[in-house]
Design an enzyme around this catalytic site. Structure first.
Site, short mmCIF file in Angstrom:
data_model
loop_
_atom_site.label_atom_id
_atom_site.label_comp_id
_atom_site.label_asym_id
_atom_site.label_seq_id
_atom_site.Cartn_x
_atom_site.Cartn_y
_atom_site.Cartn_z
N ASP A 29 -45.37 134.83 40.35
CA ASP A 29 -45.87 134.20 41.56
C ASP A 29 -45.11 134.77 42.77
O ASP A 29 -43.88 134.65 42.85
CB ASP A 29 -45.64 132.68 41.44
CG ASP A 29 -46.14 131.91 42.65
OD1 ASP A 29 -46.64 132.55 43.60
OD2 ASP A 29 -46.00 130.67 42.64
N GLU A 79 -20.43 151.50 48.30
CA GLU A 79 -20.22 151.29 46.87
C GLU A 79 -21.25 152.11 46.10
O GLU A 79 -21.46 151.90 44.91
CB GLU A 79 -20.25 149.81 46.51
CG GLU A 79 -21.50 149.07 46.92
CD GLU A 79 -21.48 147.64 46.44
OE1 GLU A 79 -21.39 147.43 45.23
OE2 GLU A 79 -21.55 146.73 47.29
N CYS A 111 -19.45 144.81 48.69
CA CYS A 111 -20.09 144.70 50.01
C CYS A 111 -19.11 144.38 51.13
O CYS A 111 -19.49 144.29 52.29
CB CYS A 111 -21.16 143.61 49.98
SG CYS A 111 -22.45 143.95 48.81
N THR A 152 -33.85 142.26 44.77
CA THR A 152 -32.85 142.19 45.85
C THR A 152 -32.28 143.58 46.15
O THR A 152 -31.21 143.70 46.73
CB THR A 152 -31.71 141.20 45.51
OG1 THR A 152 -31.00 141.67 44.36
CG2 THR A 152 -32.24 139.82 45.22
N SER A 201 -22.62 134.68 40.51
CA SER A 201 -22.23 135.38 41.73
C SER A 201 -22.49 134.51 42.96
O SER A 201 -21.72 134.54 43.92
CB SER A 201 -22.96 136.73 41.85
OG SER A 201 -24.33 136.57 42.13
N HIS A 233 -23.06 137.58 54.94
CA HIS A 233 -23.45 138.68 54.07
C HIS A 233 -24.73 138.24 53.36
O HIS A 233 -24.78 137.13 52.78
CB HIS A 233 -22.36 139.00 53.03
CG HIS A 233 -22.88 139.84 51.91
ND1 HIS A 233 -23.43 141.09 52.13
CD2 HIS A 233 -23.00 139.61 50.57
CE1 HIS A 233 -23.84 141.59 50.98
NE2 HIS A 233 -23.59 140.71 50.02
N LYS A 242 -28.24 128.73 51.70
CA LYS A 242 -27.30 128.10 50.75
C LYS A 242 -25.89 128.07 51.36
O LYS A 242 -25.19 127.06 51.29
CB LYS A 242 -27.26 128.89 49.44
CG LYS A 242 -28.54 128.82 48.60
CD LYS A 242 -28.39 129.73 47.37
CE LYS A 242 -29.69 130.03 46.69
NZ LYS A 242 -30.26 128.93 45.93
N ASN A 276 -31.11 144.15 50.37
CA ASN A 276 -29.65 144.18 50.41
C ASN A 276 -29.19 145.60 50.69
O ASN A 276 -29.57 146.53 49.97
CB ASN A 276 -29.09 143.69 49.05
CG ASN A 276 -27.59 143.42 49.11
OD1 ASN A 276 -26.93 143.67 50.12
ND2 ASN A 276 -27.05 142.89 48.02
N SER A 309 -18.47 141.28 46.02
CA SER A 309 -18.26 140.80 44.65
C SER A 309 -16.98 141.36 44.06
O SER A 309 -16.51 142.43 44.45
CB SER A 309 -19.45 141.22 43.78
OG SER A 309 -20.54 140.39 44.05
P1 HMG Z 1 -33.65 134.48 39.35
O1 HMG Z 1 -33.27 134.03 38.01
O2 HMG Z 1 -34.68 135.53 39.45
O3 HMG Z 1 -34.21 133.38 40.26
O4 HMG Z 1 -32.30 134.96 40.07
P2 HMG Z 1 -34.24 131.77 40.11
O5 HMG Z 1 -34.97 131.39 38.90
O6 HMG Z 1 -32.85 131.22 40.32
O7 HMG Z 1 -35.12 131.46 41.37
C1 HMG Z 1 -34.66 131.76 42.64
C2 HMG Z 1 -35.19 130.66 43.57
O8 HMG Z 1 -36.62 130.79 43.62
C3 HMG Z 1 -34.89 129.25 43.10
O9 HMG Z 1 -34.62 128.47 44.25
C4 HMG Z 1 -36.22 128.82 42.50
O10 HMG Z 1 -36.40 127.41 42.50
C5 HMG Z 1 -37.20 129.51 43.41
P3 HMG Z 1 -33.17 127.81 44.46
O11 HMG Z 1 -32.86 127.03 43.24
O12 HMG Z 1 -32.22 128.99 44.61
O13 HMG Z 1 -33.33 127.02 45.70
N1 HMG Z 1 -38.53 129.70 42.82
C6 HMG Z 1 -39.68 129.55 43.52
N2 HMG Z 1 -39.92 129.22 44.81
C7 HMG Z 1 -41.21 129.15 45.23
N3 HMG Z 1 -42.26 129.40 44.39
C8 HMG Z 1 -42.08 129.72 43.10
C9 HMG Z 1 -40.73 129.82 42.62
N4 HMG Z 1 -40.18 130.12 41.41
C10 HMG Z 1 -38.83 130.04 41.55
N5 HMG Z 1 -43.12 129.98 42.32
C11 HMG Z 1 -30.79 135.82 41.69
C12 HMG Z 1 -32.04 134.99 41.45
C13 HMG Z 1 -30.42 135.81 43.16
C14 HMG Z 1 -29.64 135.25 40.88
C15 HMG Z 1 -31.12 137.27 41.23
O14 HMG Z 1 -32.07 137.84 42.10
C16 HMG Z 1 -29.91 138.18 41.18
O15 HMG Z 1 -29.21 138.26 40.19
N6 HMG Z 1 -29.65 138.95 42.30
C17 HMG Z 1 -28.52 139.88 42.38
C18 HMG Z 1 -27.18 139.18 42.58
C19 HMG Z 1 -27.03 138.54 43.94
O16 HMG Z 1 -27.75 138.88 44.86
N7 HMG Z 1 -26.04 137.64 44.06
C20 HMG Z 1 -25.76 137.01 45.34
C21 HMG Z 1 -24.28 136.61 45.50
S1 HMG Z 1 -23.19 137.97 45.10
C22 HMG Z 1 -23.25 139.01 46.50
O17 HMG Z 1 -23.76 138.64 47.51
C23 HMG Z 1 -22.66 140.38 46.36
C24 HMG Z 1 -23.65 141.51 46.24
O18 HMG Z 1 -24.23 141.79 47.49
C25 HMG Z 1 -22.97 142.75 45.66
C26 HMG Z 1 -21.71 143.28 46.30
O19 HMG Z 1 -20.85 142.56 46.81
O20 HMG Z 1 -21.53 144.50 46.20
C27 HMG Z 1 -24.80 141.17 45.29
#
Ligand code: HMG
Length: 388
Positions: A29, A79, A111, A152, A201, A233, A242, A276, A309
């Site tokens: 979706d 990175e 990052c 992302t 994360s 970030h 959040k 990102n 991270s």
């Molecule tokens: P996921 O398992 O795909 O998603 O992982 P989910 O199941 O948690 O769903 C995400 C949100 O969408 C949830 O909302 C759901 O309810 C909603 P929330 O609970 O968050 O409010 N959702 C919907 N909304 C509307 N309609 C729908 C629907 N279905 C679900 N139909 C995750 C998401 C971000 C974890 C994943 O994309 C990921 O692993 N991303 C990469 C890691 C990341 O970005 N981490 C962020 C913090 S770490 C960081 O910022 C450092 C970084 O930049 C690296 C660095 O420092 O070098 C990553």
């Protein structure tokens, strides 16, 4: 003495994937990506575009009104480095024709490292007010195909000139920082794609925010209410929501939806449409806030939270300078985003799967639009760039 950002610009790939196209291909979706994650589009680098060409394009834009002979130091934060030894900034130094009496090196801490560069540059200019520093933050965010992190991804670079004649924002000297050894996101040397414990994360990010804020507040006694805008970030744009709700909560503030939107929304526009860009993400959000905010932000205080991270967090403040709008590149940035070529899903996977040689045979790159610079060849294990 005022020290801060004299010039700032971003560059991103000329090719883009709409996440609704990805959702259709994946049978997901699209609302999950657009509203749940908060991302509309992601920039996708074509063959021949890497962190060097992205940074050189951003640097070229940021130096437009700067005397390049005043640049005494180039810090290249990334990175997604192309070499374990040679700093990417040296190629960019050459492409931008900077003077040889210049200190160039690379910085790494996920990052976060661009922020370390910015705050170190601030300290150096305090000591040597006539010198200027060019900070480049350039990355290609790459996760496994079909992994949770894939949506992302993104690609882009920020270039900033830091000096004692800031035109856009002063950077205040005090900050709060936090380090903890965690495995929330990492990329071993033998992998092209990052590994991530996604939900963990997000929790570590929020913990680093709490700890950084607490130290910042303890040192400065500056409160949440003294900031007009908050830039974070942004690995994906809903992270700001959040983070901001979390920051309000630990400050015992009951934030209305209107206040939440005012504090963060203008800072999400570019990131929602690029993805990102790792080291540069916080500063893309800053540019987005300054360029998309209809209100004159002169003299307003902005909170900036950087997270990398592994992990390091740092929270610091900037004050927007009167007349800042005259020094932004809003039209250039808008047209850069609007003129990107939209990819089909198979075109995206072709770009993703493009293989760079690893055995020393000569590889000439196919020609795609990569702005003013391109990686034209890899020959004898050497990367060869050209200016267009
Ligand atoms: P996921 O398992 O795909 O998603 O992982 P989910 O199941 O948690 O769903 C995400 C949100 O969408 C949830 O909302 C759901 O309810 C909603 P929330 O609970 O968050 O409010 N959702 C919907 N909304 C509307 N309609 C729908 C629907 N279905 C679900 N139909 C995750 C998401 C971000 C974890 C994943 O994309 C990921 O692993 N991303 C990469 C890691 C990341 O970005 N981490 C962020 C913090 S770490 C960081 O910022 C450092 C970084 O930049 C690296 C660095 O420092 O070098 C990553």
């Amino acid at each position: 003495m005022n020290i801060g950002i004299e010039s700032i610009s971003f560059f991103t790939s000329r090719y883009v994937l709409d996440l609704r196209t990805m959702a259709k291909a994946r049978g997901v979706d699209a609302e999950k990506y657009v509203n749940g994650i908060g991302q509309e589009k992601m920039s996708v680098p074509p063959p021949g575009e890497d962190v060097i060409t992205l940074a050189a394009n951003a640097g070229h834009q940021a130096l437009e009104s700067i005397d390049t002979d005043s640049i005494e130091m180039v810090m290249f934060a990334t990175e997604s480095a192309t070499d374990q030894s040679k700093a990417g900034g040296i190629y960019v130094h050459n492409l931008l024709k900077l003077k040889p009496h210049c200190r160039v090196f690379e910085l790494k801490q996920a990052c976060y490292s661009g922020t370390a560069g910015l705050l170190l540059a601030r300290d150096m200019i305090h000591q040597y007010p006539d010198r200027k520093v060019l900070i480049l933050m350039s990355d290609i965010a790459r996760y496994g195909l079909n992994s949770a992190g894939e949506i992302t991804q993104g690609a882009g670079a920020i270039a900033m000139v830091i000096s004692s004649q800031p035109k856009i924002m002063t950077i205040e000297p005090e900050s709060g920082y936090y380090t903890e050894d965690v495995m929330d996101f990492w990329r071993p040397n033998y992998r092209d794609e990052a590994l991530v414990d996604g939900k963990y994360s997000v929790r570590v990010y929020l913990k680093a925010l709490t700890e950084s804020w607490n130290l910042y507040h303890q040192r400065t006694h500056i409160g949440f209410e003294q900031f007009s805008r908050f830039c974070y970030h942004l690995p994906f744009s809903r992270m700001a929501e959040k983070a901001h709700k979390h920051l309000a909560k630990i400050n015992h503030i009951d934030l209305s939806e209107h206040e939440l939107a005012t504090h963060i929304n203008d800072g999400l526009v570019y990131n929602r449409n690029i993805g990102n860009i790792y080291t540069g993400s916080l500063y893309l959000s800053l540019i987005s806030m300054l360029e998309n905010n209809p209100q004159d932000m002169s003299n307003h205080k902005v909170s900036l939270f950087s997270y990398g991270s592994g992990c390091v967090g740092e929270l610091f403040a900037g004050q927007v300078l009167p007349g800042y709008r005259n020094h932004l590149s809003s039209d250039l940035h808008q047209s850069l985003l609007e003129s990107r070529k939209e990819l089909t899903y198979p075109e995206y996977t072709d770009f993703y799967n493009f293989a760079y040689v690893q055995d020393g045979t000569t590889q000439s790159m196919p020609t795609f639009d990569t702005g003013c610079y391109r990686l034209s060849q890899i020959k004898n294990h050497k990367r060869i760039y050209e200016t267009l």
